[in-house]
Design an enzyme around this catalytic site. Structure first.
Site, PDB file in Angstrom:
ATOM      1  N   GLU A 157      22.336  18.981   8.473  1.00 17.93           N
ATOM      2  CA  GLU A 157      21.099  18.930   7.682  1.00 17.93           C
ATOM      3  C   GLU A 157      21.053  20.117   6.731  1.00 17.93           C
ATOM      4  O   GLU A 157      21.680  21.154   6.982  1.00 17.93           O
ATOM      5  CB  GLU A 157      19.902  18.920   8.655  1.00 17.93           C
ATOM      6  CG  GLU A 157      18.526  19.119   8.062  1.00 17.93           C
ATOM      7  CD  GLU A 157      18.059  18.007   7.119  1.00 17.93           C
ATOM      8  OE1 GLU A 157      18.873  17.538   6.314  1.00 17.93           O
ATOM      9  OE2 GLU A 157      16.872  17.658   7.180  1.00 17.93           O
ATOM     10  N   ASP A 158      20.310  19.957   5.652  1.00 11.44           N
ATOM     11  CA  ASP A 158      20.204  21.049   4.676  1.00 11.44           C
ATOM     12  C   ASP A 158      19.251  22.149   5.130  1.00 11.44           C
ATOM     13  O   ASP A 158      19.629  23.314   5.216  1.00 11.44           O
ATOM     14  CB  ASP A 158      19.818  20.508   3.286  1.00 11.44           C
ATOM     15  CG  ASP A 158      18.512  19.711   3.275  1.00 11.44           C
ATOM     16  OD1 ASP A 158      17.944  19.439   4.352  1.00 11.44           O
ATOM     17  OD2 ASP A 158      18.061  19.334   2.170  1.00 11.44           O
TER      18      ASP A 158
ATOM     19  N   PHE B  88      10.769  28.570  -1.370  1.00 13.66           N
ATOM     20  CA  PHE B  88      11.270  27.211  -1.559  1.00 13.66           C
ATOM     21  C   PHE B  88      12.565  27.286  -2.349  1.00 13.66           C
ATOM     22  O   PHE B  88      12.627  27.907  -3.401  1.00 13.66           O
ATOM     23  CB  PHE B  88      10.256  26.337  -2.299  1.00 13.66           C
ATOM     24  CG  PHE B  88      10.609  24.884  -2.245  1.00 13.66           C
ATOM     25  CD1 PHE B  88      10.202  24.097  -1.181  1.00 13.66           C
ATOM     26  CD2 PHE B  88      11.393  24.310  -3.236  1.00 13.66           C
ATOM     27  CE1 PHE B  88      10.555  22.757  -1.110  1.00 13.66           C
ATOM     28  CE2 PHE B  88      11.755  22.972  -3.172  1.00 13.66           C
ATOM     29  CZ  PHE B  88      11.324  22.192  -2.105  1.00 13.66           C
TER      30      PHE B  88
ATOM     31  N   ASP C 122      12.371  23.106   8.094  1.00  8.20           N
ATOM     32  CA  ASP C 122      11.170  23.810   7.643  1.00  8.20           C
ATOM     33  C   ASP C 122      10.093  23.644   8.728  1.00  8.20           C
ATOM     34  O   ASP C 122      10.064  24.415   9.682  1.00  8.20           O
ATOM     35  CB  ASP C 122      10.756  23.237   6.285  1.00  8.20           C
ATOM     36  CG  ASP C 122       9.579  23.966   5.666  1.00  8.20           C
ATOM     37  OD1 ASP C 122       9.301  25.097   6.077  1.00  8.20           O
ATOM     38  OD2 ASP C 122       8.936  23.404   4.757  1.00  8.20           O
TER      39      ASP C 122
ATOM     40  N   ARG D 200      19.843  19.458  -7.555  1.00  8.39           N
ATOM     41  CA  ARG D 200      20.809  19.213  -6.467  1.00  8.39           C
ATOM     42  C   ARG D 200      22.229  19.588  -6.865  1.00  8.39           C
ATOM     43  O   ARG D 200      23.051  19.911  -6.033  1.00  8.39           O
ATOM     44  CB  ARG D 200      20.801  17.738  -6.067  1.00  8.39           C
ATOM     45  CG  ARG D 200      19.540  17.260  -5.374  1.00  8.39           C
ATOM     46  CD  ARG D 200      19.790  15.885  -4.741  1.00  8.39           C
ATOM     47  NE  ARG D 200      18.561  15.192  -4.400  1.00  8.39           N
ATOM     48  CZ  ARG D 200      17.883  15.352  -3.267  1.00  8.39           C
ATOM     49  NH1 ARG D 200      18.307  16.214  -2.366  1.00  8.39           N
ATOM     50  NH2 ARG D 200      16.790  14.674  -3.024  1.00  8.39           N
TER      51      ARG D 200
END
Ligand code: IMP
Ligand code: MG
Length: 175
Positions: free
Chosen positions: A98-99, A151, A102, A164
């Protein structure tokens, strides 16, 4: 054309070095085992593609796509599965890639979904573990970087589908 101010947080070189280290850890842990590496689309696509190139364990690769409502800076906690894996996970060692974690809702959802599929083990590799806003306890097994706040975009990560393609990771400050 969107032009938010970007500040580099992790350079291309820093990311590449860390991905190689994680790859080596994964090779040690899964040596001689049948491993399925699952990419969580879209955000993890670059991390996943660089990471699997480091693997010597001859894994099977598969993809899921999860959707949570909203395209801004927060996920709403309401997660759904938009694309499932094609492979059976039964009896195999499964590593989710997963990136970002959060709030934790997305990975909590996926781990619970996969927990009932009969995998021999289930682990989670995340590129960036964000500590700022955790609402559900999710503990990744492999962590690229830990971020206190902000972010971030680039290297697969987006802000409203932008950025991206960038080869490094940036903090975005949207107005
Ligand atoms: P969670 O469900 O709140 O843990 O959110 C995880 C998902 O939100 C990740 O899969 C990302 O796609 C997205 N996300 C959370 N923080 C960021 C960020 O800083 N940049 C880009 N995407 C993020
Ligand atoms: Mg994601």
């Amino acid at each position: 054309m969107r032009q938010d101010p970007l500040r580099c947080v992790y350079t291309r070189e820093t990311i590449a070095a860390r991905v190689r280290e994680i790859g080596a850890e994964i090779n040690r842990l899964y040596e001689g085992k049948s491993l399925v590496v699952v990419c969580v689309l879209k955000g993890a696509f670059m991390f996943f593609s660089d990471l699997v190139k480091e693997l010597t364990v001859r894994p099977e690769l598969d993809f899921v796509r999860l959707a949570s409502y909203g395209s801004g800076m927060k996920s709403a906690g309401d997660v759904m599965l938009a694309k499932d894996v094609d492979l059976s996970l039964e009896g195999k060692h499964v590593l989710i890639v997963e990136d970002v974690i959060d709030s934790g809702h997305t990975m909590d959802f996926l781990l619970k979904l996969f927990a009932v599929r009969g995998a021999a083990s289930l682990r989670l590799a995340v590129l960036v573990d964000k500590k700022e806003r955790r609402e559900v306890a999710v503990t990744p097994d492999f962590v690229g970087f830990t971020l206190d706040e902000g972010f971030i975009v680039g290297y697969g990560l987006d802000y409203a589908e932008r950025y991206r393609e960038l080869p490094a990771i940036y903090e975005v400050r949207a107005e």
